[in-house]
Design a protein around this motif. Structure first.
Motif, PDB file in Angstrom:
ATOM      1  N   SER A 241     -58.050  67.986 -71.835  1.00 50.45           N
ATOM      2  CA  SER A 241     -59.063  67.723 -72.858  1.00 50.45           C
ATOM      3  C   SER A 241     -58.605  66.599 -73.776  1.00 50.45           C
ATOM      4  CB  SER A 241     -59.318  68.996 -73.669  1.00 50.45           C
ATOM      5  OG  SER A 241     -58.081  69.540 -74.061  1.00 50.45           O
ATOM      6  N   SER A 242     -57.449  66.012 -73.475  1.00 53.71           N
ATOM      7  CA  SER A 242     -56.924  64.957 -74.348  1.00 53.71           C
ATOM      8  C   SER A 242     -57.137  63.593 -73.692  1.00 53.71           C
ATOM      9  CB  SER A 242     -55.426  65.203 -74.586  1.00 53.71           C
ATOM     10  OG  SER A 242     -54.678  64.047 -74.333  1.00 53.71           O
ATOM     11  N   PRO A 243     -57.758  62.641 -74.392  1.00 56.97           N
ATOM     12  CA  PRO A 243     -57.980  61.315 -73.792  1.00 56.97           C
ATOM     13  C   PRO A 243     -56.686  60.680 -73.296  1.00 56.97           C
ATOM     14  CG  PRO A 243     -59.267  61.539 -75.801  1.00 56.97           C
ATOM     15  CD  PRO A 243     -58.412  62.775 -75.715  1.00 56.97           C
ATOM     16  N   GLU A 244     -55.573  60.889 -74.004  1.00 58.86           N
ATOM     17  CA  GLU A 244     -54.303  60.280 -73.573  1.00 58.86           C
ATOM     18  C   GLU A 244     -53.862  60.867 -72.237  1.00 58.86           C
ATOM     19  OE1 GLU A 244     -54.743  61.624 -76.693  1.00 58.86           O
ATOM     20  OE2 GLU A 244     -55.149  59.656 -77.575  1.00 58.86           O
ATOM     21  N   ARG A 245     -53.938  62.212 -72.143  1.00 51.50           N
ATOM     22  CA  ARG A 245     -53.474  62.837 -70.891  1.00 51.50           C
ATOM     23  C   ARG A 245     -54.473  62.601 -69.751  1.00 51.50           C
ATOM     24  NH1 ARG A 245     -51.469  66.158 -74.866  1.00 51.50           N
ATOM     25  NH2 ARG A 245     -53.212  67.624 -74.895  1.00 51.50           N
ATOM     26  N   LEU A 246     -55.758  62.496 -70.083  1.00 53.74           N
ATOM     27  CA  LEU A 246     -56.742  62.142 -69.054  1.00 53.74           C
ATOM     28  C   LEU A 246     -56.392  60.781 -68.448  1.00 53.74           C
ATOM     29  CD1 LEU A 246     -60.082  63.183 -70.816  1.00 53.74           C
ATOM     30  CD2 LEU A 246     -59.231  64.119 -68.660  1.00 53.74           C
ATOM     31  N   ALA A 247     -56.041  59.834 -69.319  1.00 52.63           N
ATOM     32  CA  ALA A 247     -55.690  58.488 -68.839  1.00 52.63           C
ATOM     33  C   ALA A 247     -54.397  58.541 -68.040  1.00 52.63           C
ATOM     34  CB  ALA A 247     -55.559  57.539 -70.029  1.00 52.63           C
ATOM     35  N   GLU A 248     -53.431  59.276 -68.561  1.00 49.54           N
ATOM     36  CA  GLU A 248     -52.129  59.400 -67.865  1.00 49.54           C
ATOM     37  C   GLU A 248     -52.336  59.942 -66.449  1.00 49.54           C
ATOM     38  OE1 GLU A 248     -49.374  61.857 -70.095  1.00 49.54           O
ATOM     39  OE2 GLU A 248     -48.433  62.545 -68.240  1.00 49.54           O
ATOM     40  N   ASN A 249     -53.192  60.964 -66.331  1.00 49.95           N
ATOM     41  CA  ASN A 249     -53.353  61.634 -65.031  1.00 49.95           C
ATOM     42  C   ASN A 249     -54.027  60.743 -63.989  1.00 49.95           C
ATOM     43  OD1 ASN A 249     -52.157  63.758 -66.303  1.00 49.95           O
ATOM     44  ND2 ASN A 249     -53.987  65.034 -66.437  1.00 49.95           N
ATOM     45  N   LEU A 250     -54.665  59.669 -64.442  1.00 49.32           N
ATOM     46  CA  LEU A 250     -55.296  58.739 -63.489  1.00 49.32           C
ATOM     47  C   LEU A 250     -54.320  57.672 -62.991  1.00 49.32           C
ATOM     48  CD1 LEU A 250     -58.858  57.549 -64.640  1.00 49.32           C
ATOM     49  CD2 LEU A 250     -58.289  59.016 -62.704  1.00 49.32           C
ATOM     50  N   GLN A 251     -53.187  57.541 -63.682  1.00 42.06           N
ATOM     51  CA  GLN A 251     -52.237  56.460 -63.324  1.00 42.06           C
ATOM     52  C   GLN A 251     -51.302  56.940 -62.215  1.00 42.06           C
ATOM     53  OE1 GLN A 251     -52.905  53.453 -64.697  1.00 42.06           O
ATOM     54  NE2 GLN A 251     -54.535  54.594 -65.724  1.00 42.06           N
ATOM     55  N   VAL A 252     -51.875  57.218 -61.075  1.00 38.95           N
ATOM     56  CA  VAL A 252     -51.101  57.811 -59.972  1.00 38.95           C
ATOM     57  C   VAL A 252     -51.254  57.001 -58.687  1.00 38.95           C
ATOM     58  CG1 VAL A 252     -51.057  60.171 -60.867  1.00 38.95           C
ATOM     59  CG2 VAL A 252     -53.056  59.385 -59.586  1.00 38.95           C
ATOM     60  N   PHE A 253     -51.753  55.775 -58.840  1.00 39.25           N
ATOM     61  CA  PHE A 253     -52.037  54.985 -57.639  1.00 39.25           C
ATOM     62  C   PHE A 253     -51.124  53.765 -57.522  1.00 39.25           C
ATOM     63  CE2 PHE A 253     -55.874  57.347 -58.762  1.00 39.25           C
ATOM     64  CZ  PHE A 253     -56.053  58.049 -57.580  1.00 39.25           C
ATOM     65  N   ASP A 254     -50.092  53.710 -58.369  1.00 38.40           N
ATOM     66  CA  ASP A 254     -49.210  52.542 -58.346  1.00 38.40           C
ATOM     67  C   ASP A 254     -47.776  52.914 -57.958  1.00 38.40           C
ATOM     68  OD1 ASP A 254     -48.662  53.999 -60.609  1.00 38.40           O
ATOM     69  OD2 ASP A 254     -48.791  52.315 -62.012  1.00 38.40           O
ATOM     70  N   PHE A 255     -47.602  54.070 -57.339  1.00 42.84           N
ATOM     71  CA  PHE A 255     -46.269  54.446 -56.847  1.00 42.84           C
ATOM     72  C   PHE A 255     -46.470  55.432 -55.696  1.00 42.84           C
ATOM     73  CE2 PHE A 255     -45.230  58.836 -58.523  1.00 42.84           C
ATOM     74  CZ  PHE A 255     -46.453  59.086 -59.147  1.00 42.84           C
ATOM     75  N   ALA A 256     -45.415  55.658 -54.930  1.00 44.26           N
ATOM     76  CA  ALA A 256     -45.506  56.615 -53.811  1.00 44.26           C
ATOM     77  C   ALA A 256     -44.218  57.414 -53.753  1.00 44.26           C
ATOM     78  CB  ALA A 256     -45.741  55.867 -52.506  1.00 44.26           C
ATOM     79  N   LEU A 257     -44.334  58.672 -53.403  1.00 44.66           N
ATOM     80  CA  LEU A 257     -43.164  59.542 -53.260  1.00 44.66           C
ATOM     81  C   LEU A 257     -42.627  59.399 -51.838  1.00 44.66           C
ATOM     82  CD1 LEU A 257     -44.673  62.710 -55.022  1.00 44.66           C
ATOM     83  CD2 LEU A 257     -43.182  60.956 -56.017  1.00 44.66           C
ATOM     84  N   SER A 258     -41.300  59.386 -51.728  1.00 48.02           N
ATOM     85  CA  SER A 258     -40.686  59.291 -50.400  1.00 48.02           C
ATOM     86  C   SER A 258     -40.771  60.646 -49.705  1.00 48.02           C
ATOM     87  CB  SER A 258     -39.221  58.882 -50.539  1.00 48.02           C
ATOM     88  OG  SER A 258     -38.521  59.956 -51.162  1.00 48.02           O
ATOM     89  N   ALA A 259     -40.495  60.663 -48.404  1.00 45.87           N
ATOM     90  CA  ALA A 259     -40.486  61.932 -47.650  1.00 45.87           C
ATOM     91  C   ALA A 259     -39.458  62.882 -48.253  1.00 45.87           C
ATOM     92  CB  ALA A 259     -40.171  61.648 -46.183  1.00 45.87           C
ATOM     93  N   GLU A 260     -38.321  62.363 -48.698  1.00 43.13           N
ATOM     94  CA  GLU A 260     -37.286  63.226 -49.301  1.00 43.13           C
ATOM     95  C   GLU A 260     -37.800  63.829 -50.612  1.00 43.13           C
ATOM     96  OE1 GLU A 260     -36.701  60.064 -48.229  1.00 43.13           O
ATOM     97  OE2 GLU A 260     -35.765  60.735 -46.361  1.00 43.13           O
ATOM     98  N   GLU A 261     -38.473  63.012 -51.398  1.00 45.00           N
ATOM     99  CA  GLU A 261     -38.997  63.529 -52.677  1.00 45.00           C
ATOM    100  C   GLU A 261     -40.087  64.576 -52.433  1.00 45.00           C
ATOM    101  OE1 GLU A 261     -38.194  59.617 -55.514  1.00 45.00           O
ATOM    102  OE2 GLU A 261     -40.000  59.669 -54.255  1.00 45.00           O
ATOM    103  N   MET A 262     -40.938  64.323 -51.447  1.00 40.90           N
ATOM    104  CA  MET A 262     -41.971  65.317 -51.120  1.00 40.90           C
ATOM    105  C   MET A 262     -41.302  66.635 -50.721  1.00 40.90           C
ATOM    106  SD  MET A 262     -45.061  63.949 -51.489  1.00 40.90           S
ATOM    107  CE  MET A 262     -46.221  64.874 -50.481  1.00 40.90           C
ATOM    108  N   ALA A 263     -40.272  66.550 -49.891  1.00 40.00           N
ATOM    109  CA  ALA A 263     -39.602  67.771 -49.410  1.00 40.00           C
ATOM    110  C   ALA A 263     -38.906  68.493 -50.565  1.00 40.00           C
ATOM    111  CB  ALA A 263     -38.597  67.412 -48.317  1.00 40.00           C
ATOM    112  N   ALA A 264     -38.304  67.728 -51.477  1.00 41.71           N
ATOM    113  CA  ALA A 264     -37.622  68.362 -52.611  1.00 41.71           C
ATOM    114  C   ALA A 264     -38.640  69.101 -53.490  1.00 41.71           C
ATOM    115  CB  ALA A 264     -36.873  67.302 -53.426  1.00 41.71           C
ATOM    116  N   LEU A 265     -39.815  68.518 -53.633  1.00 42.46           N
ATOM    117  CA  LEU A 265     -40.867  69.178 -54.425  1.00 42.46           C
ATOM    118  C   LEU A 265     -41.412  70.397 -53.684  1.00 42.46           C
ATOM    119  CD1 LEU A 265     -42.574  65.892 -55.657  1.00 42.46           C
ATOM    120  CD2 LEU A 265     -41.489  67.589 -57.142  1.00 42.46           C
ATOM    121  N   ASP A 266     -41.588  70.266 -52.363  1.00 38.95           N
ATOM    122  CA  ASP A 266     -42.075  71.400 -51.553  1.00 38.95           C
ATOM    123  C   ASP A 266     -41.173  72.621 -51.746  1.00 38.95           C
ATOM    124  OD1 ASP A 266     -43.801  69.556 -50.418  1.00 38.95           O
ATOM    125  OD2 ASP A 266     -42.930  69.655 -48.410  1.00 38.95           O
ATOM    126  N   ALA A 267     -39.880  72.349 -51.932  1.00 35.93           N
ATOM    127  CA  ALA A 267     -38.903  73.445 -51.975  1.00 35.93           C
ATOM    128  C   ALA A 267     -39.078  74.318 -53.218  1.00 35.93           C
ATOM    129  CB  ALA A 267     -37.489  72.875 -51.913  1.00 35.93           C
TER     130      ALA A 267
END
Ligand code: NAP
Length: 269
Positions: A241-267
């Motif tokens: 409900s916060s404009p700042e966090r709404l904007a933050e949550n959209l800034q997800v298209f300028d980086f990518a997680l590696s396979a290792e990072e995905m696996a570490a998060l899956d764990a």
């Protein structure tokens, strides 16, 4: 589960079995009850570029969602077709889904919804329930139809008699709570998974692995969690409900997680 590393951008869409396009991420609205503040938050999201808004009769905010969408369409001249509005059928209304849908549409003040979901399954759901949604789809009042919180057995039951199979299953899906077998079953049946509670309702933000990955990319914990879902080709719908966090949550298209990072998060699961 296979990850999806194609180039993603905020206007990427997934094509549903209906042929309609669903934005790759959107805005959740639970705990934002009808109010001027709810309408302002949804208006802020639309102005920031969110094009999918997830509501439900149960959230008690369809009036605010509809008012914000109608005002945005009128003031920005954005075609209504570019906004994807989802609402849901609560299980108290299983006896008369049509009346519940009509009431939702009236509260929204819209001519159609883009996606109508059965919010939660119940044991021994009558075939007439899904038939009602199929009729809404055939009449164009619900441009796509689907389910939420369905497991494999419930999906298979619906698939066994559906004329129009469910197109979306909205489920809890984050690095701690994820059912990859269910997500793969959905994918095999052309059902798009929509990911609710992608931030674990904030509980995942302080996890050390999330913080470590976030630091490595110069991103926030929330952005890493949303990106994790996007790379699994699910549709995250973080609520803010916060404009700042709404904007933050959209800034997800300028980086990518590696396979290792995905696996570490899956764990975390
Ligand atoms: P969530 O999106 O995982 O988390 C929402 C919480 O995170 C809010 O407290 C929000 O607070 C906070 N937040 C958002 N962005 C943040 C950021 N960048 N940094 C720090 N905190 C942040 O949880 P959710 O609301 O359970 O799930 C999202 C949506 O999924 C719901 O709103 C609803 O539309 C849907 N949903 C569906 C079902 C279902 O049964 N189908 C069940 C649950 C949820 P602020 O608002 O203060 O930013």
């Amino acid at each position: 589960m296979m990850t999806y590393m194609a180039q993603l951008s905020s206007d990427t869409t997934l094509t549903l079995a209906s042929g309609r396009h669903m934005p790759i991420m959107g805005l959740g609205t639970s705990q934002l009850a009808d109010s001027g503040a709810a309408e302002a938050a949804i208006a802020a999201a639309l102005n920031l570029g969110y094009r999918l808004i997830d509501t439900a009769k149960y959230y008690g905010n369809e009036r605010s969602v509809g008012a914000a969408v109608r005002e945005f369409v009128a003031s920005s001249k954005t075609p209504r077709e570019e906004i994807f509005v989802t609402t849901k059928l609560w299980h108290d209304d299983f006896d008369d889904p049509r009346a519940a849908f009509d009431a939702s549409l009236a509260r929204l003040g819209l001519e159609y919804v883009d996606l109508y979901l059965i919010h939660w399954p119940r044991p021994a759901m009558p075939k007439a329930l899904w038939r009602s949604l199929e009729r809404l789809y055939e009449e164009g009042l619900a441009r796509s139809i689907g389910v939420s919180n369905f497991g494999i057995a419930e999906i298979d039951e619906f698939l066994s008699y559906a004329n129009v199979p469910p197109m979306v299953n909205q489920i809890k899906f984050n690095p701690r709570d994820h059912d990859f077998a269910l997500a793969e079953h959905c994918a095999r049946n052309a059902i798009v998974v929509e990911a609710y509670s992608p931030l674990g309702r904030r509980s995942l933000l302080g996890e050390s692995v999330v913080e470590r990955v976030a630091k490595a990319h110069g991103k926030s914990a929330a952005q890493v969690l949303i990106r994790w879902g996007l790379q699994y080709r699910v549709v995250p719908i973080p609520k803010s409900s916060s404009p700042e966090r709404l904007a933050e949550n959209l800034q997800v298209f300028d980086f990518a997680l590696s396979a290792e990072e995905m696996a570490a998060l899956d764990a975390l699961g």
